[in-house]
Motif scaffolding. Structure first.
Motif, PDB file in Angstrom:
ATOM      1  N   VAL A   1       0.835  -1.197   0.000  1.00  0.00           N
ATOM      2  CA  VAL A   1       0.000   0.000   0.000  1.00  0.00           C
ATOM      3  C   VAL A   1       0.870   1.247   0.000  1.00  0.00           C
ATOM      4  O   VAL A   1       0.535   2.253  -0.615  1.00  0.00           O
ATOM      5  CB  VAL A   1      -0.955  -0.007   1.224  1.00  0.00           C
ATOM      6  CG1 VAL A   1      -1.797   1.241   1.275  1.00  0.00           C
ATOM      7  CG2 VAL A   1      -1.829  -1.254   1.209  1.00  0.00           C
ATOM      8  N   ILE A   2       1.991   1.179   0.706  1.00  0.00           N
ATOM      9  CA  ILE A   2       2.938   2.296   0.782  1.00  0.00           C
ATOM     10  C   ILE A   2       4.338   1.742   0.532  1.00  0.00           C
ATOM     11  O   ILE A   2       4.730   0.728   1.120  1.00  0.00           O
ATOM     12  CB  ILE A   2       2.859   3.010   2.145  1.00  0.00           C
ATOM     13  CG1 ILE A   2       1.510   3.719   2.286  1.00  0.00           C
ATOM     14  CG2 ILE A   2       4.013   3.987   2.329  1.00  0.00           C
ATOM     15  CD1 ILE A   2       1.231   4.268   3.664  1.00  0.00           C
ATOM     16  N   ASN A   3       5.079   2.410  -0.339  1.00  0.00           N
ATOM     17  CA  ASN A   3       6.448   2.019  -0.672  1.00  0.00           C
ATOM     18  C   ASN A   3       7.205   3.321  -0.956  1.00  0.00           C
ATOM     19  O   ASN A   3       7.142   3.848  -2.051  1.00  0.00           O
ATOM     20  CB  ASN A   3       6.440   1.098  -1.888  1.00  0.00           C
ATOM     21  CG  ASN A   3       7.801   0.548  -2.224  1.00  0.00           C
ATOM     22  OD1 ASN A   3       8.754   0.731  -1.482  1.00  0.00           O
ATOM     23  ND2 ASN A   3       7.897  -0.122  -3.351  1.00  0.00           N
ATOM     24  N   HIS A   4       7.904   3.826   0.056  1.00  0.00           N
ATOM     25  CA  HIS A   4       8.479   5.162  -0.077  1.00  0.00           C
ATOM     26  C   HIS A   4       9.762   5.279   0.738  1.00  0.00           C
ATOM     27  O   HIS A   4       9.964   4.564   1.705  1.00  0.00           O
ATOM     28  CB  HIS A   4       7.466   6.199   0.422  1.00  0.00           C
ATOM     29  CG  HIS A   4       7.641   7.542  -0.206  1.00  0.00           C
ATOM     30  ND1 HIS A   4       8.632   8.395   0.162  1.00  0.00           N
ATOM     31  CD2 HIS A   4       6.948   8.171  -1.162  1.00  0.00           C
ATOM     32  CE1 HIS A   4       8.542   9.506  -0.548  1.00  0.00           C
ATOM     33  NE2 HIS A   4       7.519   9.376  -1.370  1.00  0.00           N
ATOM     34  N   ASP A   5      10.609   6.232   0.352  1.00  0.00           N
ATOM     35  CA  ASP A   5      11.853   6.518   1.074  1.00  0.00           C
ATOM     36  C   ASP A   5      11.577   7.325   2.330  1.00  0.00           C
ATOM     37  O   ASP A   5      10.817   8.293   2.298  1.00  0.00           O
ATOM     38  CB  ASP A   5      12.815   7.344   0.210  1.00  0.00           C
ATOM     39  CG  ASP A   5      13.350   6.572  -0.968  1.00  0.00           C
ATOM     40  OD1 ASP A   5      13.514   5.353  -0.853  1.00  0.00           O
ATOM     41  OD2 ASP A   5      13.604   7.206  -2.011  1.00  0.00           O
ATOM     42  N   LEU A   6      12.253   6.945   3.417  1.00  0.00           N
ATOM     43  CA  LEU A   6      12.274   7.778   4.611  1.00  0.00           C
ATOM     44  C   LEU A   6      13.274   8.910   4.377  1.00  0.00           C
ATOM     45  O   LEU A   6      14.139   8.811   3.502  1.00  0.00           O
ATOM     46  CB  LEU A   6      12.708   6.955   5.829  1.00  0.00           C
ATOM     47  CG  LEU A   6      11.745   5.849   6.271  1.00  0.00           C
ATOM     48  CD1 LEU A   6      12.435   4.940   7.272  1.00  0.00           C
ATOM     49  CD2 LEU A   6      10.489   6.452   6.874  1.00  0.00           C
ATOM     50  N   SER A   7      13.175   9.966   5.161  1.00  0.00           N
ATOM     51  CA  SER A   7      14.119  11.076   5.063  1.00  0.00           C
ATOM     52  C   SER A   7      15.547  10.569   5.298  1.00  0.00           C
ATOM     53  O   SER A   7      15.789   9.778   6.217  1.00  0.00           O
ATOM     54  CB  SER A   7      13.768  12.142   6.104  1.00  0.00           C
ATOM     55  OG  SER A   7      14.827  13.056   6.260  1.00  0.00           O
ATOM     56  N   ASP A   8      16.473  11.041   4.483  1.00  0.00           N
ATOM     57  CA  ASP A   8      17.873  10.644   4.635  1.00  0.00           C
ATOM     58  C   ASP A   8      18.459  11.104   5.969  1.00  0.00           C
ATOM     59  O   ASP A   8      19.312  10.429   6.541  1.00  0.00           O
ATOM     60  CB  ASP A   8      18.721  11.230   3.504  1.00  0.00           C
ATOM     61  CG  ASP A   8      18.441  10.570   2.173  1.00  0.00           C
ATOM     62  OD1 ASP A   8      17.982   9.409   2.154  1.00  0.00           O
ATOM     63  OD2 ASP A   8      18.686  11.221   1.133  1.00  0.00           O
ATOM     64  N   TRP A   9      17.996  12.229   6.472  1.00  0.00           N
ATOM     65  CA  TRP A   9      18.586  12.809   7.687  1.00  0.00           C
ATOM     66  C   TRP A   9      17.925  12.324   8.956  1.00  0.00           C
ATOM     67  O   TRP A   9      18.592  12.059   9.947  1.00  0.00           O
ATOM     68  CB  TRP A   9      18.534  14.338   7.632  1.00  0.00           C
ATOM     69  CG  TRP A   9      19.259  14.865   6.438  1.00  0.00           C
ATOM     70  CD1 TRP A   9      18.700  15.393   5.308  1.00  0.00           C
ATOM     71  CD2 TRP A   9      20.662  14.864   6.206  1.00  0.00           C
ATOM     72  NE1 TRP A   9      19.676  15.731   4.402  1.00  0.00           N
ATOM     73  CE2 TRP A   9      20.897  15.413   4.934  1.00  0.00           C
ATOM     74  CE3 TRP A   9      21.756  14.454   6.958  1.00  0.00           C
ATOM     75  CZ2 TRP A   9      22.170  15.556   4.399  1.00  0.00           C
ATOM     76  CZ3 TRP A   9      23.024  14.604   6.421  1.00  0.00           C
ATOM     77  CH2 TRP A   9      23.217  15.150   5.172  1.00  0.00           C
ATOM     78  N   THR A  10      16.602  12.228   8.947  1.00  0.00           N
ATOM     79  CA  THR A  10      15.880  11.929  10.187  1.00  0.00           C
ATOM     80  C   THR A  10      15.235  10.552  10.214  1.00  0.00           C
ATOM     81  O   THR A  10      14.786  10.117  11.260  1.00  0.00           O
ATOM     82  CB  THR A  10      14.766  12.964  10.413  1.00  0.00           C
ATOM     83  OG1 THR A  10      13.820  12.868   9.338  1.00  0.00           O
ATOM     84  CG2 THR A  10      15.328  14.366  10.523  1.00  0.00           C
TER      85      THR A  10
END
Length: 109
Positions: free
Chosen positions: A57-66
């Motif tokens: 349902v969701i396939n996404h990058d998390l923030s690189d920094w946080t």
């Protein structure tokens, strides 16, 4: 030697995934079986995947920094949102909402 190197790389990459224990959720007035909500984070590229009944349902990058992020998707015509935050111990919590109702909290250690 080449086979050993390839096998080592496969083991290394396979070990870069953190899986949260799955949870169940049944929408209000839904007569069918409860939905299984699960998730995983690929620690190599900080990609979060959230599944309902084994459907992505969701396939996404998390923030690189946080390693945080807000994501949206759709499951059976219902809006799905996930709010992911990472605390000081590098544990990521994703709060999953379906149609505005909290459905699960997935924890990735």
């Amino acid at each position: 030697m080449k086979n050993v190197l390839i096998a080592s790389m496969i083991v290394l990459l396979a070990g870069c995934e953190t899986i949260a224990p799955s949870q169940t959720y049944r929408p209000a007035n839904y007569p069918g079986p409860a939905w299984d909500i699960s998730g995983e984070i690929n620690d190599f590229n900080d990609m979060v995947v959230i599944k309902i009944n084994n459907e992505i349902v969701i396939n996404h990058d998390l923030s690189d920094w946080t390693r945080d992020g807000e994501f949206t998707g759709i499951y059976q015509g219902k809006p799905v949102t996930a709010s992911c935050i990472t605390d000081g111990t590098d544990t990521t919590h994703c709060f999953v909402f379906i149609n505005g109702e909290k459905a699960a909290t997935l924890t990735f250690d």
